[in-house]
Scaffold this motif. Sequence first.
Motif: not given
Length: 292
Positions: A95-106
């Motif tokens: 969960v946390d890594v997914t959230a952080e990846l999405l933030e970085a992707a944006v």
Amino acid sequence: MRLERRSAAPGRAVVVTGSSGRVGAALAGAFDAVGWEVHGVDRVPGRWTSVVGDLRERSVRAVALRSADVLVHAAALHAPHVGRLSDEEFRAVNVDVTAELLEAAVGLGVQRVLYISSTSVYGHALVPVDRTVWVDEQLAPLPRDIYDETKLAAEELVAACPLPSVTLRIARCFPEPLPVLASHLLHRAVDVTDVAAAGVLAASHADATGTFNISGPHPFRREDCLALYHDADAVLADRLPDVHAVFRERGWTVPDRLDRVYDSTGASKAFGYRPVRGIRQLLRDVADGQSA
């Protein structure tokens, strides 16, 4: 590390997380085969892994994503880890890594996200009552363990992300004894080659968004559910007599009841997914000596 936004011009560069794993490597290979520039990231080395590191580290995420037009997120803890690792570890990785990846992707100008989930998220909803469960995307997930819970939570993060996204709920696709694999390919499994093809199609169809099941080319229809629950043997003999005969000849158990059938019609309509490596292909491979 400061994240710099890149140009939003269309490109053909993809970053695949979990690129040293079975599904991630298959996805990376499939993207490469059709001309994409592939960048893989994983904690362990692999053929397609150009960044070796832990995605929980911000610097690893930044290095991996700064060259990507499309993010394919396949890295995760999986069902076999349940009971061996803590719930907190599952939440941190899934969960946390997914959230952080999405933030970085944006922040880095990634244009599209493809998330690799699992049909396991349906959980308790897969348990039949008086008929086989027909599993399409209208079936409401009922998670049964921390794996299901965290994969579903990650799906929700992806859906809420401002980037266009597709989530693929992939069916069972790991190596199994041949008779078991043959039985599962009838109704609830998929070949990893078909998974990889689905990933390329979903990433390439810019208009496709949402959540889709990815399973094999199963021979059953929704109206079969009552009969499949009470006499799956008879349905198989009627629908696929050649396959039924091979099961009998080889002494493989023909299931007398199926608990579920996965339906990939949504993916077929949205981005042209057409699985080809089903039970008949498996039997052809066996006959040709390509499978033990």
